[in-house]
Design an enzyme around this catalytic site. Sequence first.
Site, PDB file in Angstrom:
ATOM      1  N   GLU A 152      93.099  -4.685  36.884  1.00 32.22           N
ATOM      2  CA  GLU A 152      92.786  -3.439  36.169  1.00 32.22           C
ATOM      3  C   GLU A 152      93.610  -2.284  36.737  1.00 32.22           C
ATOM      4  OE1 GLU A 152      88.540  -2.833  36.011  1.00 32.22           O
ATOM      5  OE2 GLU A 152      88.394  -4.140  34.279  1.00 32.22           O
ATOM      6  N   GLU A 309      87.501 -10.350  31.164  1.00 32.22           N
ATOM      7  CA  GLU A 309      86.218 -10.099  31.825  1.00 32.22           C
ATOM      8  C   GLU A 309      85.224  -9.562  30.808  1.00 32.22           C
ATOM      9  OE1 GLU A 309      86.222  -7.368  35.097  1.00 32.22           O
ATOM     10  OE2 GLU A 309      88.059  -8.180  35.949  1.00 32.22           O
TER      11      GLU A 309
HETATM   12  C1  GLA Z   1      86.047  -4.562  36.507  1.00 30.06           C
HETATM   13  C2  GLA Z   1      86.760  -5.259  37.644  1.00 30.06           C
HETATM   14  C3  GLA Z   1      85.932  -6.292  38.320  1.00 30.06           C
HETATM   15  C4  GLA Z   1      84.510  -5.835  38.455  1.00 30.06           C
HETATM   16  C5  GLA Z   1      83.956  -5.469  37.112  1.00 30.06           C
HETATM   17  C6  GLA Z   1      82.497  -5.057  37.142  1.00 30.06           C
HETATM   18  O1  GLA Z   1      86.224  -5.128  35.297  1.00 30.06           O
HETATM   19  O2  GLA Z   1      87.986  -5.824  37.254  1.00 30.06           O
HETATM   20  O3  GLA Z   1      86.499  -6.533  39.573  1.00 30.06           O
HETATM   21  O4  GLA Z   1      84.462  -4.741  39.308  1.00 30.06           O
HETATM   22  O5  GLA Z   1      84.685  -4.376  36.633  1.00 30.06           O
HETATM   23  O6  GLA Z   1      82.012  -4.750  35.868  1.00 30.06           O
END
Ligand code: GLA
Length: 656
Positions: A152, A309
Amino acid sequence: MKSVRMPVPGVSLGCDYNPEQWSPDVWREDAALMRRAGVDLVAVNIFGWSNLEPSPGEYRFDDLDEVIELMHAHGIRINLGTGTSSPPPWLTTLYPEVLPVADDGTTRFPGGRQAWCPSSPVFRDRALDLVGRVARRYGNHPAVALWHVSNELGCHNALCYCETSAAAFRSWLQGRYRKIETLNEAWGTSFWSQRYGDWSEIQVPRLALSLRNPAQLVDFQRFSSDELLGYYRAEAALLRKHSEIPVTTNFMVTAHIRNLDYWSWAPEMDIVANDHYLDHRLGDPVAELSFAADLTRGLAGGRPWMLMEQSAGAVNWQPHNLTKAPGEMIRNSLTHVARGADSICFFQWRASAQGAEKFHSALLPHAGTDTVAWREVLKLSETLDRIGEVAGTEVEADVALLFSWESWWSAEGEARPSQAVTYLDQVHSAHAALRELGVTTDVVPPDADLSRYKLVVVPGLYMISDTDAQGIADYVAAGGRLVVTYFSGIVDERDRIRLGGYPGAFRDVLGVLSEEFAPLKPGDAVTLSSDQKATLWTERLRTTTASVVATFEDGPMAGIPAITRNEHGEGIAWYIATKTDMSGILAEAAGLENTKSDKEVVRRRGTDRSYLFVINHGTTPVDHPARGEDLVSGKRVDGVLTVEAGGVAVVREEVS
Ligand code: GLA
């Protein structure tokens, strides 16, 4: 166009896995349980740096070796993180200049994650050194199916205001404007005595005593997005040198993160991947999920993409973290698949016992496998297996919605007609209205080729270039249908007002001219002659060539046009100058009946087959015409498909 090589065939199930948090006996239990749950792909080494390089120049790969071999032995593919998303404490101790600085000039310290300045050469050197080692060690491993660059990018550190960033910003500006006079013109620096004589006088836009220069703020957003993209490119180039495995990073196409212009990022991805979490701070989180999925598909150029995710239940980072009711996670997942995802992955496999995310849900909850959550995971896994044949097909859509990060950044400047008017609210409202009408929408950039769409919707597109505005006008002239909403077409790329009346760039195509904005106070409403209520926005609008569809009946603009319709060339363009229910206009423009439904209906089509997704978000069964086989239930459908309350169906359609 590049073809997409998904890491696993079919519609895969995946998750983040953080073995650093557990002992080797738990890894073995995890591998066995992953197999039971049908997990195809695990993302490892996302936060691996401090384990792989516990002190400067000391490397330990044995744990990661073991985890990768364990997964391989269980037939699970690896989505391998480069490990660079969070620097280890030794790095920021040795090189404190790596730490990011906020807009008030204060340093952001380690202790959380992603504490690094995107322009830091020290960070980049150390990170690339690690990436090279990881790439050489695992780049040809048979289990490794995908590279996952950092994590991210820009989630927390996109905007850094340190001196290193300031120097990088200056050279970015020199590249963009070449001459300081051109920059002065673009930023309108004759206002408030801001004229620059030399590049060295330019600062990053730290907090000031008063309103800051809006054009400078927009350029700082552009710079910051480019800077992180440059970082992505550096990691990706190194990976490609040592390995032929596809490379990606996880986007955050979501309502609360807006700092990266993913239209410029997407072409650099071998596979477009997104992270999406239901945001219960929004009015309609489920509608936003569909929007985010459509935008992700737009980024993927219509081709399949990965949901990298999502959460099985609650997250931990909203003020009130709602869990998912039984069936909800499966509906969320199938909505992503319906809208083009060929891989459904979760954060994370096993719920953490420690750390800032210990209250975040996971596929395997703290309570273990005798749980509703675990049984839902098994059910999802089975469902994805059953619908695996949809992989590779593409989503059918004949309506487009134009979306622009630049408009998002610029429309929400520090000083604007109304703080209550937000870009995303306009975008979400338009998309949600189309969705309720049963329309599947492609979300595309303002310079997209629009010729194949029967309707193009332009919500609140504040900033637009001459070329893009011309493209939209040409589309209408050639027979297209266009719906534009308020606060569109106002400025050019320099955030300079288009003079001569609003909505500047769209005046001619819409056949209207507006003299003055007249926003309403939040909570106030006016009535339209069509009997609809309207809020937030009115304007002193007159028609030039358009006809009036509805007027404001009361409020500051009583008697003034609120909704107009203009025949332009072979096409028709509507303007909606207030916040109101758009479904009537959208239905008319799309040539549909104005009926709303709780069922989400999307079709994916391949060269010789098509699949009808029907997702029932309601509390009573719904019917939909269909013929073929429902892959989810395995049942034949002979004319009418009934989907139970909260249920999902995917019909392999018979061509009659
Ligand atoms: C993001 C991050 C993960 C985690 C999630 C929690 O998407 O990439 O590492 O912290 O949030 O929702």
